[in-house]
Structures are given as C-alpha cells and as structure tokens.
Design an enzyme around this catalytic site. Structure first.
Site, mmCIF file in Angstrom:
data_model
loop_
_atom_site.group_PDB
_atom_site.id
_atom_site.type_symbol
_atom_site.label_atom_id
_atom_site.label_comp_id
_atom_site.label_asym_id
_atom_site.label_seq_id
_atom_site.Cartn_x
_atom_site.Cartn_y
_atom_site.Cartn_z
ATOM 1 N N GLU A 1 1.080 2.931 11.286
ATOM 2 C CA GLU A 1 1.348 1.878 10.296
ATOM 3 C C GLU A 1 1.782 0.630 11.063
ATOM 4 O O GLU A 1 2.393 0.741 12.127
ATOM 5 C CB GLU A 1 2.447 2.347 9.322
ATOM 6 C CG GLU A 1 2.932 1.329 8.306
ATOM 7 C CD GLU A 1 1.807 0.728 7.459
ATOM 8 O OE1 GLU A 1 1.157 1.445 6.697
ATOM 9 O OE2 GLU A 1 1.579 -0.503 7.589
ATOM 10 N N ASP B 1 -7.732 3.908 -5.431
ATOM 11 C CA ASP B 1 -7.642 3.749 -6.888
ATOM 12 C C ASP B 1 -8.532 2.599 -7.373
ATOM 13 O O ASP B 1 -8.318 2.070 -8.461
ATOM 14 C CB ASP B 1 -6.187 3.556 -7.348
ATOM 15 C CG ASP B 1 -5.559 2.299 -6.773
ATOM 16 O OD1 ASP B 1 -6.074 1.773 -5.756
ATOM 17 O OD2 ASP B 1 -4.539 1.839 -7.325
ATOM 18 N N THR C 1 1.227 9.100 -3.768
ATOM 19 C CA THR C 1 1.838 8.135 -2.852
ATOM 20 C C THR C 1 2.484 7.009 -3.667
ATOM 21 O O THR C 1 2.220 6.853 -4.865
ATOM 22 C CB THR C 1 0.803 7.519 -1.890
ATOM 23 O OG1 THR C 1 0.025 6.555 -2.599
ATOM 24 C CG2 THR C 1 -0.105 8.574 -1.272
ATOM 25 N N LYS C 2 3.264 6.194 -2.962
ATOM 26 C CA LYS C 2 3.946 5.081 -3.630
ATOM 27 C C LYS C 2 2.922 4.105 -4.228
ATOM 28 O O LYS C 2 3.019 3.694 -5.381
ATOM 29 C CB LYS C 2 4.819 4.363 -2.587
ATOM 30 C CG LYS C 2 5.665 3.297 -3.175
ATOM 31 C CD LYS C 2 6.634 2.723 -2.186
ATOM 32 C CE LYS C 2 7.402 1.626 -2.918
ATOM 33 N NZ LYS C 2 8.208 0.816 -2.056
ATOM 34 N N ASP D 1 -2.192 -1.552 15.137
ATOM 35 C CA ASP D 1 -3.451 -1.545 14.400
ATOM 36 C C ASP D 1 -4.212 -0.241 14.700
ATOM 37 O O ASP D 1 -4.563 0.027 15.858
ATOM 38 C CB ASP D 1 -4.291 -2.757 14.837
ATOM 39 C CG ASP D 1 -5.567 -2.896 14.025
ATOM 40 O OD1 ASP D 1 -5.996 -1.907 13.402
ATOM 41 O OD2 ASP D 1 -6.140 -4.001 14.021
ATOM 42 N N GLU E 1 -0.161 4.690 -4.949
ATOM 43 C CA GLU E 1 -0.924 5.353 -6.011
ATOM 44 C C GLU E 1 -0.157 5.322 -7.331
ATOM 45 O O GLU E 1 -0.733 5.052 -8.388
ATOM 46 C CB GLU E 1 -1.145 6.804 -5.577
ATOM 47 C CG GLU E 1 -1.826 7.691 -6.596
ATOM 48 C CD GLU E 1 -2.048 9.091 -6.012
ATOM 49 O OE1 GLU E 1 -1.328 9.477 -5.059
ATOM 50 O OE2 GLU E 1 -2.955 9.778 -6.505
ATOM 51 N N ASP F 1 -6.401 -0.042 1.831
ATOM 52 C CA ASP F 1 -6.056 -1.451 1.914
ATOM 53 C C ASP F 1 -6.305 -2.102 0.568
ATOM 54 O O ASP F 1 -6.945 -1.545 -0.301
ATOM 55 C CB ASP F 1 -6.833 -2.175 3.028
ATOM 56 C CG ASP F 1 -8.217 -1.607 3.249
ATOM 57 O OD1 ASP F 1 -8.682 -1.559 4.376
ATOM 58 O OD2 ASP F 1 -8.840 -1.197 2.247
ATOM 59 N N GLU G 1 -2.595 10.296 10.307
ATOM 60 C CA GLU G 1 -2.636 9.505 9.070
ATOM 61 C C GLU G 1 -2.696 8.027 9.430
ATOM 62 O O GLU G 1 -1.940 7.548 10.275
ATOM 63 C CB GLU G 1 -1.411 9.769 8.184
ATOM 64 C CG GLU G 1 -1.498 8.911 6.924
ATOM 65 C CD GLU G 1 -0.439 9.203 5.877
ATOM 66 O OE1 GLU G 1 0.354 10.136 6.074
ATOM 67 O OE2 GLU G 1 -0.415 8.466 4.867
ATOM 68 N N LYS H 1 -11.894 -6.513 -3.690
ATOM 69 C CA LYS H 1 -12.934 -7.460 -4.120
ATOM 70 C C LYS H 1 -14.083 -7.463 -3.116
ATOM 71 O O LYS H 1 -13.842 -7.433 -1.908
ATOM 72 C CB LYS H 1 -12.356 -8.867 -4.232
ATOM 73 C CG LYS H 1 -11.339 -8.963 -5.359
ATOM 74 C CD LYS H 1 -10.909 -10.384 -5.601
ATOM 75 C CE LYS H 1 -9.878 -10.390 -6.723
ATOM 76 N NZ LYS H 1 -8.886 -11.448 -6.547
#
Ligand SMILES: C[S@@+](CC[C@H](N)C(=O)[O-])C[C@H]1O[C@@H](n2cnc3c(N)ncnc32)[C@H](O)[C@@H]1O
Length: 227
Positions: A85, A171, A206-207, A112, A209, A135, A60, A139
């Site tokens: 992470e 999202d 997920t948090k 990373d 989400e 991420d 993940e 934009k």
C-alpha cells in the site's frame, strides 16, 4: 511504465497527505523496522522474512486501511501474507492491527505495487494475489490509470505458481466487465468460474466495499487461475 505529458509515469493512485493520526505514526516509528519490508531491487526471500518456512505465500495489492488484510491473516496463521500500500495512514493502521492480533504471518511494503512486482517478486513464487477494490478509476476516460490492465495482468501472471489464483473484487460493473475484456488478451489464465464468482467466505467485507454497498453498489468477484 507509461509516461504522461509531463514525462511522469501514470500511476494508479493519488498520494494524499496529512491524515496520519498519532497512533498510526507512532506505530510506524515503533514497529516499522520490524514489519515493513523496505522497497529495493532485491528479490524477497519469504523464508527469511517469516518465522513460518515453506508456507503458502499470498500477496495483497492496495490494502487501504488494512483491516480486512489483518482479518484474513488472523484466520489463516499457516499462510504468509505481504500487503502493499502507498498510503501511510493505512500502513500505520495495519501495523496496529498486526500488533493487536499478534500476527507473525503478515508484513508490509509501502511502495507502488507496479514497481514492486517488477523488482522484488521472483517468478513463480506466489500461491495467490488479492486485489480488492483496486482503484477509484471507474470512468472510461481514466482507463489509463487503472491498475488492472492486460499489461499488468501479464506481469503478475509471471509471479504466480502454476494453478495459483488471482482474486479481484470491484464494485463498479464497468470495471468488472473491463477486467474480463483485459483478461481475454492474457492467455496465462483461466477463469475459476464462468465470469463472476460468488464472494468467497474467506474474503471479509472491506472498508471500501462497505461504503459502496451503503451507496447501493453491487460487488463483482473475479478469480483467475494461472494455467
Ligand atoms: C479503493 S482503495 C481500496 C482499499 C482496500 N482494498 C479496501 O477494499 O478497502 C484502493 C487502494 O489501492 C491502493 N493502490 C492503488 N494503486 C496502487 C499501487 N500501484 N500500489 C500500491 N497501492 C495502490 C490505493 O492507495 C488505495 O488505498
């Protein structure tokens, strides 16, 4: 990796400091040696890392606070998971979850992911990759910062076994459409279902989400198969 004007690599995250609780920091101090795989130039040998040998191996990328990661690992004790992470609060929180659930099948790399994919993952070693809400770069002008770009899709394709999956959720509709466009430049994958996939039951909310859903966002799941 691309370089920006100041000659620094463009990264898909911004490191924020100072929100590490004592509980999280204690978790890293007490259990980091056991649960965190140090970043290095050596390939990960999954069978040396986990008690369960020859198991399905899932990576993940960007687990955030890690609650979903821990839930999935708890639901699938026969599968080995490594989560990557960069943020320490998430790393500390996930260590606490691993201990709370007594998980033997989940380890962490704090680095990373773009570099880890290059250095620590053997080709054709993974059965699946999860990238949930990758991420905040929704934009268009930030598209260089986006983790999901054709270049990265190519890189991770090499790490997947034949017919293994890459599951991405976002999202942001523009980002979802962008992912499909980038995918068109990659002939290593096929889409599991045409365009978007119904949220699979094995992916808990997920948090990040939940925050998006509260703001009225929709969610797009995309599942690629390595072909
Ligand atoms: C928007 S958050 C989503 C977190 C979590 N997956 C969720 O849905 O709640 C994206 C996460 O990916 C991490 N991330 C982004 N780029 C990364 C990279 N190149 N390597 C490791 N983590 C990364 C960020 O630090 C952040 O925690």
């Amino acid at each position: 990796m691309e370089e920006n004007k100041k000659n620094r690599p463009i990264r898909s995250y911004v490191l924020r400091q100072g929100r590490l609780t004592k509980h999280q920091s204690d978790a890293i101090t007490e259990h980091g040696d056991e649960l965190i795989i140090p970043s290095s130039n050596d390939l990960i040998k999954w069978d040396l890392v986990f008690p369960l040998k020859q198991a399905t191996s899932i990576l993940e990328i960007g687990f955030g606070m890690g609650d979903t990661t821990a839930e999935i690992a708890k639901t699938f004790p026969q599968i080995n998971f490594i989560g990557i992470e960069v943020h320490s609060p998430g790393v500390g929180n996930l260590i606490n979850k691993i201990k709370e659930y007594e998980l033997k099948n989940l380890r962490i790399i704090q680095h990373d992911a773009v570099e880890i994919v290059d250095t620590m993952l053997a080709d054709e070693s993974l059965d699946g990759i999860h990238i949930f809400f990758p991420d905040p770069w929704h934009k268009k002008r930030h598209n260089k910062r986006r983790l999901i770009r054709a270049e990265f899709l190519h890189k991770i394709a090499a790490k997947l076994k034949n017919n293994a999956y890459l599951h991405i959720a976002t999202d942001w509709e523009d980002y979802a459409l962008w992912i499909l466009e980038e995918f068109k430049a990659c002939n290593e994958y096929t889409l599991k279902t045409e365009n978007f996939h119904k949220k699979p039951d094995h992916r808990p909310y997920t948090k990040y989400e939940k925050r998006g859903l509260n703001l009225g966002h929709k969610v797009w799941d995309i599942i690629f198969l390595r072909s």
